[in-house]
Write a protein that holds these residues in place. Structure first.
Motif, short mmCIF file in Angstrom:
data_model
loop_
_atom_site.label_atom_id
_atom_site.label_comp_id
_atom_site.label_asym_id
_atom_site.label_seq_id
_atom_site.Cartn_x
_atom_site.Cartn_y
_atom_site.Cartn_z
N ASN A 26 -25.96 66.64 20.67
CA ASN A 26 -26.57 65.52 21.36
C ASN A 26 -26.24 65.57 22.84
OD1 ASN A 26 -27.45 64.51 18.85
ND2 ASN A 26 -25.58 63.35 18.56
N SER A 27 -26.98 64.81 23.62
CA SER A 27 -26.75 64.75 25.08
C SER A 27 -26.62 66.14 25.68
CB SER A 27 -25.49 63.93 25.37
OG SER A 27 -25.59 62.63 24.83
N LEU A 28 -27.55 66.99 25.33
CA LEU A 28 -27.48 68.37 25.77
C LEU A 28 -27.61 68.49 27.28
CD1 LEU A 28 -29.45 69.95 22.84
CD2 LEU A 28 -27.20 70.72 23.61
N LYS A 29 -26.91 69.48 27.82
CA LYS A 29 -26.90 69.74 29.25
C LYS A 29 -27.39 71.16 29.51
CE LYS A 29 -22.74 66.89 29.72
NZ LYS A 29 -21.33 66.86 30.19
N PRO A 30 -27.90 71.43 30.70
CA PRO A 30 -28.34 72.80 31.00
C PRO A 30 -27.24 73.83 30.77
CG PRO A 30 -29.20 71.29 32.64
CD PRO A 30 -28.28 70.49 31.77
N GLU A 31 -26.01 73.46 31.00
CA GLU A 31 -24.91 74.41 30.80
C GLU A 31 -24.62 74.71 29.33
OE1 GLU A 31 -24.88 71.60 32.65
OE2 GLU A 31 -22.92 70.60 32.55
N ASP A 32 -25.28 74.02 28.42
CA ASP A 32 -25.17 74.34 27.00
C ASP A 32 -26.12 75.48 26.61
OD1 ASP A 32 -24.91 70.83 26.38
OD2 ASP A 32 -23.27 72.29 26.36
N THR A 33 -26.96 75.89 27.53
CA THR A 33 -27.90 76.97 27.25
C THR A 33 -27.14 78.25 26.90
OG1 THR A 33 -29.63 76.08 28.67
CG2 THR A 33 -29.69 78.45 28.24
N ALA A 34 -27.47 78.82 25.75
CA ALA A 34 -26.78 80.02 25.26
C ALA A 34 -27.40 80.45 23.94
CB ALA A 34 -25.30 79.74 25.04
N VAL A 35 -27.00 81.60 23.49
CA VAL A 35 -27.28 81.99 22.11
C VAL A 35 -26.11 81.49 21.26
CG1 VAL A 35 -27.63 83.89 20.49
CG2 VAL A 35 -28.59 84.02 22.80
N VAL A 89 -35.19 72.35 24.76
CA VAL A 89 -35.09 70.89 24.81
C VAL A 89 -34.76 70.47 26.23
CG1 VAL A 89 -32.64 70.87 24.18
CG2 VAL A 89 -34.07 68.88 23.64
N GLN A 90 -35.15 69.28 26.60
CA GLN A 90 -34.82 68.75 27.92
C GLN A 90 -33.39 68.23 27.93
OE1 GLN A 90 -37.86 65.85 28.89
NE2 GLN A 90 -39.02 67.39 30.02
N ALA A 91 -32.80 68.20 29.09
CA ALA A 91 -31.46 67.65 29.23
C ALA A 91 -31.43 66.22 28.68
CB ALA A 91 -31.04 67.66 30.69
N GLY A 92 -30.35 65.94 27.95
CA GLY A 92 -30.24 64.64 27.30
C GLY A 92 -30.76 64.62 25.88
N GLY A 93 -31.47 65.65 25.48
CA GLY A 93 -32.04 65.72 24.15
C GLY A 93 -31.06 66.21 23.11
N GLY A 140 -27.70 84.84 15.43
CA GLY A 140 -27.79 84.12 16.69
C GLY A 140 -29.11 83.38 16.82
N THR A 141 -29.04 82.21 17.44
CA THR A 141 -30.24 81.43 17.69
C THR A 141 -30.18 80.89 19.13
OG1 THR A 141 -31.66 79.62 16.87
CG2 THR A 141 -29.28 79.27 16.74
N GLN A 142 -31.29 81.00 19.84
CA GLN A 142 -31.32 80.63 21.25
C GLN A 142 -31.47 79.12 21.40
OE1 GLN A 142 -31.15 82.66 24.20
NE2 GLN A 142 -30.98 80.64 25.17
N VAL A 143 -30.62 78.55 22.25
CA VAL A 143 -30.73 77.14 22.65
C VAL A 143 -30.91 77.12 24.16
CG1 VAL A 143 -29.52 74.95 22.86
CG2 VAL A 143 -29.36 76.27 20.73
N THR A 144 -32.00 76.53 24.60
CA THR A 144 -32.30 76.44 26.02
C THR A 144 -32.48 74.98 26.39
OG1 THR A 144 -33.39 78.60 25.99
CG2 THR A 144 -33.81 77.17 27.88
N VAL A 145 -31.70 74.53 27.38
CA VAL A 145 -31.76 73.15 27.83
C VAL A 145 -32.28 73.14 29.26
CG1 VAL A 145 -30.50 70.99 28.13
CG2 VAL A 145 -29.78 72.63 26.36
N SER A 146 -33.41 72.51 29.46
CA SER A 146 -34.01 72.47 30.79
C SER A 146 -33.56 71.21 31.53
CB SER A 146 -35.53 72.51 30.68
OG SER A 146 -35.99 71.36 29.99
N SER A 147 -33.47 71.34 32.84
CA SER A 147 -33.02 70.19 33.65
C SER A 147 -34.18 69.33 34.08
CB SER A 147 -32.26 70.72 34.87
OG SER A 147 -33.10 71.58 35.63
#
Length: 123
Positions: free
Chosen positions: A82-91, A12-16, A116-123
């Motif tokens: 909500n309001s995801l940030k790149p630093e939230d990227t993690a399993v 997801v993109q940042a802010g998503g 575990g499930t991967q969450v990736t937040v792009s900037s």
């Protein structure tokens, strides 16, 4: 055999927003929690919820953005992010315990873990 099955991760993109789900079977769960682990870092506590559905605690950096909830009829716990940030990227890992005492933010309290499930937040 008790299992925790997670779903809902993704890119997801940042802010998503994303919503993670975790379903349990085979045992009564007192507390659920979500933890996460970023590459090269220790697994850290994110949020926990009591058997009644009351949120117990959140990691400071996610307060106001993440919400943990549970549906006891469905034996499912959710993490709305909500309001995801790149630093939230993690399993992200779902965890569960049948104990009613102990510090909710400690990994050793929980004896059941999801895959575990991967969450990736792009900037």
């Amino acid at each position: 055999q008790v299992q925790l099955v997670e779903s809902g991760g993704g890119l997801v993109q940042a802010g998503g927003s994303l919503r993670l789900s975790c379903s349990a079977s085979g045992r009564t769960i007192s507390r659920y929690a979500w933890f996460r682990q970023a590459p090269g870092k220790e697994r850290e506590f994110v949020a926990a919820v009591s058997q009644s559905g009351r949120s117990i605690g959140y990691l400071d950096s996610v307060k106001g953005r993440f919400t943990i909830s549970r549906d006891n009829a469905q034996n499912t716990v959710y993490l709305q992010m909500n309001s995801l940030k790149p630093e939230d990227t993690a399993v992200y890992y779902c965890a569960a315990t049948s104990d009613y005492s102990g510090a909710y933010y400690l990994r050793r309290l929980y004896d059941l873990w999801g895959q575990g499930t991967q969450v990736t937040v792009s900037s």
